[in-house]
Every structure is written in C-alpha cells, then in structure tokens.
Design a protein around this motif. Sequence first.
Motif, PDB file in Angstrom:
ATOM      1  N   SER A  50     121.089  65.613  12.169  1.00 58.26           N
ATOM      2  CA  SER A  50     122.451  65.962  12.587  1.00 58.26           C
ATOM      3  C   SER A  50     122.489  66.845  13.836  1.00 58.26           C
ATOM      4  N   LEU A  51     121.535  67.732  13.991  1.00 57.09           N
ATOM      5  CA  LEU A  51     121.500  68.560  15.199  1.00 57.09           C
ATOM      6  C   LEU A  51     121.210  67.690  16.424  1.00 57.09           C
ATOM      7  N   GLY A  52     120.279  66.766  16.291  1.00 56.01           N
ATOM      8  CA  GLY A  52     119.986  65.829  17.371  1.00 56.01           C
ATOM      9  C   GLY A  52     121.179  64.947  17.693  1.00 56.01           C
ATOM     10  N   ALA A  53     121.922  64.547  16.653  1.00 53.23           N
ATOM     11  CA  ALA A  53     123.122  63.743  16.870  1.00 53.23           C
ATOM     12  C   ALA A  53     124.171  64.539  17.633  1.00 53.23           C
ATOM     13  N   LEU A  54     124.372  65.775  17.223  1.00 48.49           N
ATOM     14  CA  LEU A  54     125.362  66.616  17.890  1.00 48.49           C
ATOM     15  C   LEU A  54     124.970  66.874  19.345  1.00 48.49           C
ATOM     16  N   LEU A  55     123.701  67.161  19.585  1.00 50.82           N
ATOM     17  CA  LEU A  55     123.230  67.348  20.957  1.00 50.82           C
ATOM     18  C   LEU A  55     123.370  66.062  21.770  1.00 50.82           C
ATOM     19  N   GLY A  56     123.047  64.934  21.153  1.00 53.94           N
ATOM     20  CA  GLY A  56     123.195  63.642  21.823  1.00 53.94           C
ATOM     21  C   GLY A  56     124.641  63.347  22.172  1.00 53.94           C
ATOM     22  N   MET A  57     125.543  63.685  21.272  1.00 54.15           N
ATOM     23  CA  MET A  57     126.968  63.486  21.540  1.00 54.15           C
ATOM     24  C   MET A  57     127.409  64.319  22.738  1.00 54.15           C
ATOM     25  N   LYS A  58     126.975  65.569  22.765  1.00 50.11           N
ATOM     26  CA  LYS A  58     127.389  66.482  23.847  1.00 50.11           C
ATOM     27  C   LYS A  58     126.715  66.139  25.174  1.00 50.11           C
ATOM     28  N   LEU A  59     125.391  65.958  25.154  1.00 54.02           N
ATOM     29  CA  LEU A  59     124.646  65.709  26.388  1.00 54.02           C
ATOM     30  C   LEU A  59     125.007  64.380  27.046  1.00 54.02           C
ATOM     31  N   PHE A  60     125.172  63.342  26.221  1.00 53.32           N
ATOM     32  CA  PHE A  60     125.405  62.002  26.755  1.00 53.32           C
ATOM     33  C   PHE A  60     126.866  61.576  26.686  1.00 53.32           C
ATOM     34  N   LYS A  61     127.741  62.499  26.239  1.00 49.68           N
ATOM     35  CA  LYS A  61     129.176  62.212  26.085  1.00 49.68           C
ATOM     36  C   LYS A  61     129.380  60.887  25.352  1.00 49.68           C
ATOM     37  N   HIS A  62     128.780  60.828  24.173  1.00 55.34           N
ATOM     38  CA  HIS A  62     128.781  59.585  23.403  1.00 55.34           C
ATOM     39  C   HIS A  62     129.370  59.819  22.019  1.00 55.34           C
ATOM     40  N   LYS A  63     130.290  58.982  21.635  1.00 57.95           N
ATOM     41  CA  LYS A  63     130.966  59.015  20.327  1.00 57.95           C
ATOM     42  C   LYS A  63     131.813  60.277  20.143  1.00 57.95           C
ATOM     43  N   THR A  64     132.205  60.911  21.203  1.00 53.73           N
ATOM     44  CA  THR A  64     132.961  62.162  21.097  1.00 53.73           C
ATOM     45  C   THR A  64     134.441  61.939  20.809  1.00 53.73           C
ATOM     46  N   LYS A  65     134.941  60.743  21.010  1.00 56.26           N
ATOM     47  CA  LYS A  65     136.364  60.476  20.761  1.00 56.26           C
ATOM     48  C   LYS A  65     136.625  59.936  19.365  1.00 56.26           C
ATOM     49  N   HIS A  66     135.563  59.572  18.647  1.00 55.20           N
ATOM     50  CA  HIS A  66     135.720  59.073  17.284  1.00 55.20           C
ATOM     51  C   HIS A  66     135.807  60.270  16.337  1.00 55.20           C
ATOM     52  N   TRP A  67     136.918  60.395  15.619  1.00 48.00           N
ATOM     53  CA  TRP A  67     137.131  61.556  14.765  1.00 48.00           C
ATOM     54  C   TRP A  67     136.040  61.692  13.714  1.00 48.00           C
ATOM     55  N   TYR A  68     135.557  60.559  13.199  1.00 50.84           N
ATOM     56  CA  TYR A  68     134.557  60.627  12.140  1.00 50.84           C
ATOM     57  C   TYR A  68     133.211  61.113  12.665  1.00 50.84           C
ATOM     58  N   PHE A  69     132.932  60.964  13.941  1.00 47.59           N
ATOM     59  CA  PHE A  69     131.746  61.576  14.536  1.00 47.59           C
ATOM     60  C   PHE A  69     132.045  63.025  14.935  1.00 47.59           C
ATOM     61  N   LYS A  70     133.205  63.233  15.515  1.00 50.45           N
ATOM     62  CA  LYS A  70     133.590  64.558  16.009  1.00 50.45           C
ATOM     63  C   LYS A  70     133.582  65.609  14.897  1.00 50.45           C
ATOM     64  N   TYR A  71     134.029  65.220  13.713  1.00 49.17           N
ATOM     65  CA  TYR A  71     134.085  66.154  12.590  1.00 49.17           C
ATOM     66  C   TYR A  71     132.988  65.910  11.556  1.00 49.17           C
ATOM     67  N   GLY A  72     132.538  64.673  11.428  1.00 53.36           N
ATOM     68  CA  GLY A  72     131.530  64.325  10.422  1.00 53.36           C
ATOM     69  C   GLY A  72     130.158  64.887  10.721  1.00 53.36           C
ATOM     70  N   ILE A  73     129.724  64.774  11.966  1.00 59.09           N
ATOM     71  CA  ILE A  73     128.390  65.251  12.331  1.00 59.09           C
ATOM     72  C   ILE A  73     128.283  66.775  12.175  1.00 59.09           C
ATOM     73  N   PRO A  74     129.247  67.566  12.666  1.00 58.15           N
ATOM     74  CA  PRO A  74     129.156  69.018  12.422  1.00 58.15           C
ATOM     75  C   PRO A  74     129.172  69.374  10.932  1.00 58.15           C
ATOM     76  N   PHE A  75     129.942  68.631  10.136  1.00 61.27           N
ATOM     77  CA  PHE A  75     129.975  68.877   8.689  1.00 61.27           C
ATOM     78  C   PHE A  75     128.600  68.626   8.081  1.00 61.27           C
TER      79      PHE A  75
END
Length: 94
Positions: A50-75
């Motif tokens: 999950s930490l790698g996913a969150l970093l990947g989302m932020k660094l590569f601006k990927h899946k950041t608009k999908h609510w289930y990724f935006k809130y699911g991964i941090p959870f």
Amino acid sequence: MKLYEIILSYLLMINIFTMYTFFLDKSKAKNKKWRIKESTLFLLSIAGGSLGALLGMKLFKHKTKHWYFKYGIPFILIVQIILTAYVTVRFRDL
C-alpha cells in the motif's frame, strides 16, 4: 533472521514491486496499450504494497481521480501500519 526482519524485508520488496506496477500501468495508459487490472493493483496493495501504491499514485499521477483508489489505498495503508506495529511488538523476540 528475526521475524520482524523477515516482515520488513517482505514489505520493502512488495512496495517496490507495487510502485513499479503503478509506473508500468501509467506507461501503458499513455501509450494506449494493454493495461494492468485495477483489481491487481488493489491486490498488490492488500498484500502489503500500500505504501508503494500510494507513492506510485503521487509520483506518477496515476489513479488519483478514482475515489476508491484515493481513499482505499490510504485506508489499507493505515490498517497495515497498525498490523505491522502489532506483529512487530507482539512477536519481537522471534
């Protein structure tokens, strides 16, 4: 090798792999190629990445608009931090 060392080694590897998978999926999206399933990205996160996913989302601006990724991964990350802390403290002598 102690249990917490094994757990931390696993978490390091799965997080690097998960972040790379987010990078790979973003690259495929840009080039309009075959994509990695969202369920695969979530499974990698649940498996400890999950930490790698969150970093990947932020660094590569990927899946950041999908609510289930935006809130699911941090959870998932919060749950994993709690579980990792518990296991590390509970079984620190193994």
